[in-house]
Scaffold this active site. Structure first.
Site, short mmCIF file in Angstrom:
data_model
loop_
_atom_site.label_atom_id
_atom_site.label_comp_id
_atom_site.label_asym_id
_atom_site.label_seq_id
_atom_site.Cartn_x
_atom_site.Cartn_y
_atom_site.Cartn_z
N ALA A 100 2.29 -2.27 4.16
CA ALA A 100 1.79 -1.42 5.27
C ALA A 100 1.42 -2.10 6.26
CB ALA A 100 0.74 -0.56 4.81
N SER A 123 0.69 -1.38 -0.06
CA SER A 123 -0.01 0.08 -0.05
C SER A 123 0.89 1.06 -0.05
CB SER A 123 -0.74 0.08 1.47
OG SER A 123 -1.93 -1.05 1.19
N HIS A 178 -8.79 2.62 6.79
CA HIS A 178 -8.10 2.26 5.70
C HIS A 178 -7.47 3.29 5.11
CE1 HIS A 178 -6.63 0.13 2.44
NE2 HIS A 178 -7.17 0.58 1.34
N HIS A 211 -4.99 -10.65 -1.71
CA HIS A 211 -5.08 -10.96 -0.12
C HIS A 211 -5.74 -12.17 0.16
CE1 HIS A 211 -3.72 -6.70 -0.66
NE2 HIS A 211 -3.01 -6.78 0.20
N TYR A 220 -7.85 -12.03 2.66
CA TYR A 220 -9.34 -11.72 2.97
C TYR A 220 -10.11 -11.42 1.75
CZ TYR A 220 -7.37 -6.90 1.89
OH TYR A 220 -6.56 -5.78 1.22
N GLU A 221 -9.66 -11.53 0.47
CA GLU A 221 -10.32 -11.14 -0.53
C GLU A 221 -11.19 -12.34 -0.87
OE1 GLU A 221 -8.58 -8.64 -3.85
OE2 GLU A 221 -6.85 -9.02 -2.70
N SER A 224 -0.88 -9.52 4.91
CA SER A 224 -0.10 -9.98 3.68
C SER A 224 1.16 -10.58 3.97
CB SER A 224 -0.02 -9.19 2.79
OG SER A 224 0.78 -7.82 3.02
N HIS A 235 -5.01 -1.10 -5.91
CA HIS A 235 -4.12 -2.12 -6.39
C HIS A 235 -4.32 -2.47 -7.79
CE1 HIS A 235 -2.69 -3.90 -2.50
NE2 HIS A 235 -3.79 -2.99 -1.87
N ASN A 286 0.32 3.11 11.35
CA ASN A 286 -0.51 3.26 12.20
C ASN A 286 -0.16 2.81 13.86
OD1 ASN A 286 -1.95 1.30 10.47
ND2 ASN A 286 -2.67 0.76 12.53
N1 HPA Z 1 -3.65 -3.99 11.21
C1 HPA Z 1 -3.66 -4.85 10.28
N2 HPA Z 1 -3.13 -4.65 9.08
C2 HPA Z 1 -2.64 -3.29 8.90
C3 HPA Z 1 -2.84 -2.40 9.98
C4 HPA Z 1 -3.04 -2.85 11.21
O1 HPA Z 1 -3.28 -2.11 12.09
N3 HPA Z 1 -2.22 -1.29 9.51
C5 HPA Z 1 -2.00 -1.45 7.94
N4 HPA Z 1 -2.31 -2.68 7.86
#
Ligand code: HPA
Length: 273
Positions: free
Chosen positions: A114, A31, A248, A84, A86-87, A213, A62, A236
């Site tokens: 990320a 990301s 997101h 991913h 989760y998709e 990922s 993406h 974050n």
């Molecule tokens: N959790 C899971 N996936 C992530 C996060 C998170 O806090 N930040 C960026 N991808």
């Protein structure tokens, strides 16, 4: 329905004729890093949707393509966009794109992502080199019949992130005067972010960062003998470490802010791998 081995062979046959120079290095752009492709001298582009049987990503932002060409004097293939878990894909489909890079001949892959930081020393905007991972909360990409042409049934995972590549990343960061954190990445299934209790549990297990990922890709590449390294952009602080809810958008905004120094590190790294 085709099994993982047949799918992989079909996809490889559909791309092989289009690759004119064997890439030595693969880079998976996470990301916020999509724009990095602009730094590359692109010779060939193969869109995922043009590869028969290829799992096409549904995530906004993406793009989904392989880019072949030179970067800082090296032959590379970049994955702009990944698939991913989760998709809704099987894990063997999630890792198909990186396995294909291995079949194209790459010797080393740089995985980027990320991630949320749960180490108290972390703050949004830092870069963390992945030294090891915890993938126990998602299925193994090697589940099912072993693809003997790729690797062993029970592969060792003692050094998933190649120690020599880790040293090169440390040196590249030093040369750039960039403070690089190091830590353990945990792959959470997603798509929901974690609960504060999950983060406390993950931290007590030894994780420093969490994302959705990378670890599965690292396992699949190790299985086939391709060297791997990984760098997370900590976008974050994890759930429960901050008052405001995670979004997101926050992840993407921070990833965009860090993109410049992340790209600088990657470019330096590519020349020394
Ligand atoms: N959790 C899971 N996936 C992530 C996060 C998170 O806090 N930040 C960026 N991808």
């Amino acid at each position: 329905m085709k099994n993982a081995s047949e799918k992989l062979k079909n996809c490889y046959e559909s791309v092989a004729g289009k690759i004119t120079v064997t890439p030595g290095i693969g880079i998976v752009l996470g990301s916020g890093l999509g724009g990095y492709a602009d730094r590359m001298d692109v010779r060939t582009e193969i869109r995922y949707e043009d590869i028969e049987g290829f799992p096409v990503s549904t995530v906004k932002g993406h793009n989904g393509r392989y880019l072949f060409g030179t970067l800082n004097g090296r032959e590379v293939v970049m994955m702009q966009g990944r698939v991913h878990y989760y998709e809704g894909y099987e894990m063997s489909d999630v890792v198909l794109p990186v396995r294909l890079m291995g079949m194209m001949g790459v010797k080393a892959v740089v995985l980027t992502n990320a991630a949320g930081g749960m180490n108290p020393a972390h703050h949004p905007g830092i870069l963390m080199m992945i030294t090891d991972h915890i993938a126990s909360f998602v299925p193994s990409p090697l589940r099912g019949p072993n693809i003997d042409e790729l690797g062993l049934r029970f592969p060792d995972m003692s050094h998933v992130y190649d120690p020599a590549l880790q040293e090169k990343i440390r040196q590249a960061a030093k040369d750039l005067d960039l403070h690089l954190y190091e830590g353990v990445y945990l792959q959470h299934p997603g798509p929901n972010f974690e609960t504060p209790a999950e983060i406390r549990a993950y931290r007590s297990l030894g994780a420093d960062a969490v994302g959705m990922s990378t670890a599965c890709e690292a396992v699949a590449l190790n299985h086939m003998g391709v060297k791997v390294c990984g760098i997370s952009c900590i976008t974050n602080l994890c759930a429960g470490m901050n008052k405001k809810p995670l979004t997101h958008e926050e992840v993407q905004e921070t990833a965009d802010l860090v993109a410049e120094s992340f790209q600088g590190l990657l470019t330096k790294l590519v020349s020394v791998i």
